[in-house]
Design an enzyme around this catalytic site. Structure first.
Site, PDB file in Angstrom:
ATOM      1  N   ASP A  41       0.771  -1.244  -0.177  1.00  0.00           N
ATOM      2  CA  ASP A  41       0.123  -0.032  -0.051  1.00  0.00           C
ATOM      3  C   ASP A  41       0.879   1.162   0.054  1.00  0.00           C
ATOM      4  OD1 ASP A  41      -1.809  -1.976   0.239  1.00  0.00           O
ATOM      5  OD2 ASP A  41      -2.760  -1.043   1.870  1.00  0.00           O
ATOM      6  N   LYS A 139      -6.830  -4.990  -3.358  1.00  0.00           N
ATOM      7  CA  LYS A 139      -7.523  -5.444  -2.120  1.00  0.00           C
ATOM      8  C   LYS A 139      -8.680  -4.480  -1.709  1.00  0.00           C
ATOM      9  CE  LYS A 139      -4.101  -4.551   1.093  1.00  0.00           C
ATOM     10  NZ  LYS A 139      -4.827  -3.473   1.781  1.00  0.00           N
ATOM     11  N   CYS A 184      -2.396  -3.108   7.282  1.00  0.00           N
ATOM     12  CA  CYS A 184      -2.042  -3.826   6.210  1.00  0.00           C
ATOM     13  C   CYS A 184      -0.741  -4.878   6.180  1.00  0.00           C
ATOM     14  CB  CYS A 184      -2.245  -2.920   5.019  1.00  0.00           C
ATOM     15  SG  CYS A 184      -4.014  -2.470   4.779  1.00  0.00           S
TER      16      CYS A 184
HETATM   17  C1  VGL Z   1      -4.842   0.394   5.584  1.00  0.00           C
HETATM   18  C2  VGL Z   1      -6.280   1.641   7.198  1.00  0.00           C
HETATM   19  C3  VGL Z   1      -7.379   1.233   6.211  1.00  0.00           C
HETATM   20  C4  VGL Z   1      -3.276   0.064   5.503  1.00  0.00           C
HETATM   21  C5  VGL Z   1      -5.856   0.290   4.816  1.00  0.00           C
HETATM   22  O1  VGL Z   1      -2.851   0.052   4.230  1.00  0.00           O
HETATM   23  O2  VGL Z   1      -2.602  -0.342   6.516  1.00  0.00           O
HETATM   24  N1  VGL Z   1      -5.106   0.811   6.873  1.00  0.00           N
HETATM   25  N2  VGL Z   1      -7.177   0.673   5.032  1.00  0.00           N
END
Ligand code: VGL
Ligand code: ZN
Length: 238
Positions: A41, A139, A184
C-alpha cells in the site's frame, strides 16, 4: 579476558537477544528465487497529503526502492475501495473516523474515505520505482468487506489469490515493507504465517498508524506468530 573484551561480549550477546533479534547480527539475508518482497500500500492516500496519511510514510520510499532492487520477486499491493465503502466512517450515520462498528465479519475500525478506485489518491506514490514487480494485488475492492491483508479479506476466508500465486512460484519466504505497519502490513504478515510461509517485516521500511495502541499490539501478535522483525541492514544488497 580483559574488562573491555568482556563488556564487548556482553554487548554482542544483548544485541543477539534484543527485541529486534530475529536475526543474529552479522547473518545477513541474501534474497534468492524462493524469496518475495511484498510492498504494501505505498499509495498517495497513505502518505502526507493523502486522505489517510501515515506519519513519515513518504520517508520510506527510497529505502523501499533500494530493497526492491535486491529481490527478483516483488509483489505490490494496493488498497482499492469503492465509493461508499463499508470501512469509511462516512458510510455509517453518526460515526467518526477511528471509531468502530460491528459488522458480520467482526469489529471494523472506521476510516476517512480513502484509496477510492481510479482516483489520484489511490495511485502508487510517484517516487516508487519498482519496474520489475511481477504482480499487483488490489484489495478491499468489495463494497461490503474490508481487506487489510494481501492474502484474505476481513472475513478471514475470501482469498485474494496471493497464496496460490506464491506457492505456484515456489516462494517460501515473504518479506514485508510499506504501510501501515499495524494494519495492512501486520495482517498480511500474520496471514503469510497461516499459509505456511516464513514472514519477515523489515521494520525501518514500514510506518504505523498507531490508533489506540495498535502498533504495540501488532508487534506482539506478529512476534507471537513467528513473524521475524528485522531491519533493512539485515538484507544484503549488492
Ligand atoms: C490500511 C487502514 C485502512 C493500511 C488500509 O494500508 O494499513 N489501513 N485501509
Ligand atoms: Zn483501506
Amino acid at each position: 579476558m580483559s574488562r573491555r573484551r568482556f563488556l564487548m561480549t556482553i554487548g554482542t550477546g544483548l544485541a543477539l537477544a534484543g527485541p529486534a533479534g530475529a536475526i543474529a547480527q552479522g547473518a545477513r539475508i541474501k534474497p534468492g528465487p524462493g524469496d518475495a518482497l511484498i510492498v504494501v500500500d505505498m499509495q498517495n492516500c497513505f502518505v502526507p497529503g493523502g486522505t489517510l496519511p501515515v506519519a513519515g510514510g513518504d520517508q520510506i520510499v527510497p529505502l523501499v526502492n533500494g530493497l526492491a532492487r535486491a529481490f527478483e520477486n516483488v509483489v505490490i499491493t494496493m488498497d482499492w475501495h469503492t465509493p461508499g465503502h463499508v470501512s469509511f466512517a462516512s458510510s455509517h450515520a453518526g460515526k467518526k473516523p477511528f471509531e468502530t462498528v460491528s459488522l458480520p465479519y467482526g469489529t471494523q475500525v472506521l476510516w476517512p474515505d480513502h484509496c477510492i478506485q481510479g482516483t489520484k489518491d489511490a495511485e502508487l506514490v510517484p517516487g516508487l520505482q519498482i519496474p520489475h514487480a511481477h504482480l499487483v494485488i488490489r484489495k478491499g475492492h468489495r463494497r461490503h468487506i474490508d481487506s487489510y491483508s494481501a492474502f484474505y479479506e476481513a472475513d478471514g476466508k475470501t482469498p485474494t489469490g496471493l497464496t496460490g500465486y506464491l506457492r505456484e512460484r515456489g516462494i517460501q519466504q515473504t518479506f514485508f515493507v510499506g504501510l501501515a505497519t499495524d494494519f495492512c502490513v501486520a495482517w498480511s504478515a500474520l496471514d503469510a504465517r497461516k499459509a505456511g510461509f516464513a514472514a519477515y517485516v523489515i521494520e525501518d521500511a514500514t510506518r504505523g498508524i498507531d490508533a489506540g495502541g495498535s502498533l504495540g499490539k501488532a508487534w506482539h501478535d506478529m512476534t507471537g506468530a513467528g513473524v521475524k522483525r528485522i531491519m533493512s541492514s539485515d538484507i544484503e544488497r549488492s
